[in-house]
Scaffold this motif. Structure first.
Motif, PDB file in Angstrom:
ATOM      1  N   LEU A   1      39.890  52.092  47.187  1.00 40.20           N
ATOM      2  CA  LEU A   1      40.013  52.716  45.873  1.00 40.20           C
ATOM      3  C   LEU A   1      40.797  54.011  46.060  1.00 40.20           C
ATOM      4  O   LEU A   1      40.334  54.936  46.734  1.00 40.20           O
ATOM      5  CB  LEU A   1      38.639  53.016  45.276  1.00 40.20           C
TER       6      LEU A   1
ATOM      7  N   LYS B   1      42.599  55.986  41.015  1.00 35.21           N
ATOM      8  CA  LYS B   1      41.633  55.070  40.421  1.00 35.21           C
ATOM      9  C   LYS B   1      42.130  53.632  40.377  1.00 35.21           C
ATOM     10  O   LYS B   1      41.651  52.825  39.590  1.00 35.21           O
ATOM     11  CB  LYS B   1      41.215  55.542  39.019  1.00 35.21           C
TER      12      LYS B   1
ATOM     13  N   ASN C   1      37.528  56.030  51.471  1.00 42.56           N
ATOM     14  CA  ASN C   1      37.807  55.147  50.329  1.00 42.56           C
ATOM     15  C   ASN C   1      38.154  53.724  50.749  1.00 42.56           C
ATOM     16  O   ASN C   1      38.674  52.959  49.942  1.00 42.56           O
ATOM     17  CB  ASN C   1      38.952  55.718  49.497  1.00 42.56           C
TER      18      ASN C   1
ATOM     19  N   LYS D   1      36.086  48.926  34.352  1.00 40.93           N
ATOM     20  CA  LYS D   1      37.371  48.651  34.991  1.00 40.93           C
ATOM     21  C   LYS D   1      38.027  47.425  34.385  1.00 40.93           C
ATOM     22  O   LYS D   1      37.357  46.541  33.834  1.00 40.93           O
ATOM     23  CB  LYS D   1      37.218  48.500  36.508  1.00 40.93           C
TER      24      LYS D   1
ATOM     25  N   GLY E   1      42.222  50.238  42.425  1.00 43.41           N
ATOM     26  CA  GLY E   1      41.475  49.640  43.521  1.00 43.41           C
ATOM     27  C   GLY E   1      41.987  48.246  43.866  1.00 43.41           C
ATOM     28  O   GLY E   1      42.568  47.552  43.028  1.00 43.41           O
TER      29      GLY E   1
END
Length: 493
Positions: free
Chosen positions: A344, A348, A309, A384, A350
């Motif tokens: 990220l 959720k 991630n 987002k 980021g």
């Protein structure tokens, strides 16, 4: 890289235990589950259990249909009832463990599957579930190990090949993914999911042509026509080469002063490992206008996968100021060192950060830090919302030539959205951001927006129209409005 999603994993471990319970009254329901028709499967077994509530095979299948159709908590209760009636039944135990994956309880599932490996004789389906769990936890090395253990126990289970192939893709091991798929297709040459995955991987490594044509204009009476073209040719799943040609014609409308720029060059990239990609490009820049000159531009860098991630990209680049005719005639080259970092989290949330250090041929320098903190509301289509900030400053202020304040700050909230999933033929996306900017001691409102709309008739072609507007200061200390409209065209051969 196409990530191994939860939605895909729902179907990876569906193995017909039920074939050993080949009661003809249940065959219709088995067929629904095998095809992934959960609506009809759920309805079939629900109706069957109304007349035969004691049939545990039907109850097991009903639990799968309920869990896979989006009710994992309810499925957990069904499987627990079966386990209470027969705690040592391997089918009940495996389905109860898999149900934890459907409910995203990956750490709990890991403990359960590890217990099953100790309780029961070596079993390929237990190894498959353990591998799927590790893959969800992004521990691809252990996941791959247990997929291979499952294949060692039974090389005919297609679900193991599917999970292994997707995990290779998630780990940027596309060649191994293709090898895995080819082995599986010798067992079932017509398997739709495996054939589709193979096409998806191969499409990523087909030659492609990309073109962006645009017109830009601003309230400072500057206008430009732009055409950026590139052809990319993959040499393998790890390497590619390409050629690019960029054209820009800039005009200062008040005097009709014009400058034309041509940049022709080559580029290449190579995956040193599945986590490190090196890239380089070089071009010959030719400027024709009031001031005529030529030079070599270039860019080198590395893309590094720090973790599943986390990404870090580092670049060094030489280019020339080319925003308007005045800057082009000034013949100011820029040497950028810049890096991007992105993470990220599983929540959720980021964070994207970008840092620039620029040294210019006019003995000026600039530092810029861009930070974006956001929350990913939806994965596909991506939606987002978040907060951006920019901190920038030049060593020397030269406002009569280019935007170069000692202190420049931007703080803005933004909403980034797409209306259609990536598999859709339609493309509609955009971003809206509003806040304020500070130029030295002067504060102003800040607003920018972008809208993209297009169509993808097939896997080969896509065409997208776009428009941008921004009043963020980019050309002089007072700030001005900037607009761009264009068309993006992509073609895979």
């Amino acid at each position: 890289m196409k990530k191994l999603t939860k939605q895909l994993l729902l179907f990876l471990t569906f193995v017909l235990f039920y074939s050993v319970h080949a009661q003809s009254p249940l065959q219709e329901g088995f067929g629904y589950l095998e095809k992934g028709d959960l609506v009809n499967g759920k309805a079939f077994f629900e109706k069957y259990l109304e007349k035969h509530p004691e049939n545990k095979t039907a109850k097991l299948c009903y639990g799968r249909a309920v869990g896979l159709s989006g009710e994992p908590e309810r499925a957990k209760k069904i499987f627990q009832e079966l386990l209470d009636s027969d705690p040592k039944n391997i089918e009940y135990n495996i389905n109860a463990a898999e149900c934890l994956l459907w409910n995203s309880e990956f750490k709990v599932a890991l403990v359960r599957y590890q217990e099953l490996t100790q309780t029961f004789d070596p079993n390929p389906i237990i190894q498959l579930g353990l591998a799927n769990t590790y893959s969800n936890l992004k521990n691809y090395k252990k996941a791959i190990h247990h997929y291979h253990e499952g294949l060692r126990l039974n090389p005919k289970v297609l679900g193991i090949y599917i999970g292994l192939a997707y995990t290779h893709v998630a780990n940027n091991q596309n060649k191994k993914a293709l090898e895995t798929i080819d082995k599986a297709l010798t067992i079932d040459p017509n398997h739709e999911q495996l054939s589709g995955l193979k096409r998806d991987i191969q499409n990523k490594f087909k030659p492609k042509f990309n073109q962006i044509n645009s017109i830009t204009f601003d309230s400072g009476d500057n206008q430009s026509i732009n055409s950026n073209n590139e052809y990319i040719h993959p040499l393998s799943t790890k390497s590619m080469v390409g050629i690019f040609y960029n054209y820009r014609e800039s005009v200062f409308l008040l005097t009709n002063n014009t400058s034309k720029q041509y940049n022709l060059g080559v580029k290449a990239s190579h995956d040193v490992t599945n986590k490190i990609n090196l890239l380089a490009e070089a071009g010959l820049l030719d400027i024709n206008g009031e001031n005529t000159y030529r030079d070599i531009t270039y860019k080198v860098g590395a893309k590094i996968k720090l973790a599943y991630n986390q990404d870090l990209n580092i670049y060094y680049q030489k280019e020339y100021h080319n925003f308007n005719v005045q800057l082009i005639n000034a013949e100011i080259s820029q040497n950028h060192f810049f890096a991007n970092y992105h993470i990220l989290t599983k929540y959720k949330i980021g964070l994207f950060s970008q840092f620039y250090n620029t040294q210019q041929s006019d003995d000026n320098s600039r530092n810029l830090l861009f930070t974006s903190l956001y929350y990913l509301i939806n994965n596909n289509p991506p939606i987002k919302v978040g907060f951006n900030s920019v901190i920038m400053g030049f060593e020397i202020e030269r406002p009569t030539v280019y935007f170069s304040p000692k202190k420049y700050l931007v703080y803005e909230g933004f909403f980034d959205f797409s209306l259609f999933k990536s598999s859709s033929k339609w493309v509609t996306s955009g971003i809206v951001a509003f806040g304020f900017q500070v130029i030295n001691e002067d504060q102003q409102q800040s607003f920018r927006a972008e809208l993209n709309a297009g169509y993808k008739p097939n896997e080969q072609i896509s065409a997208v129209c776009y428009g941008k507007y921004s009043n963020q200061a980019v050309g002089n200390a007072a700030g001005f409005e900037f607009n761009e409209i264009g068309i993006k065209f992509n073609y895979r051969f």
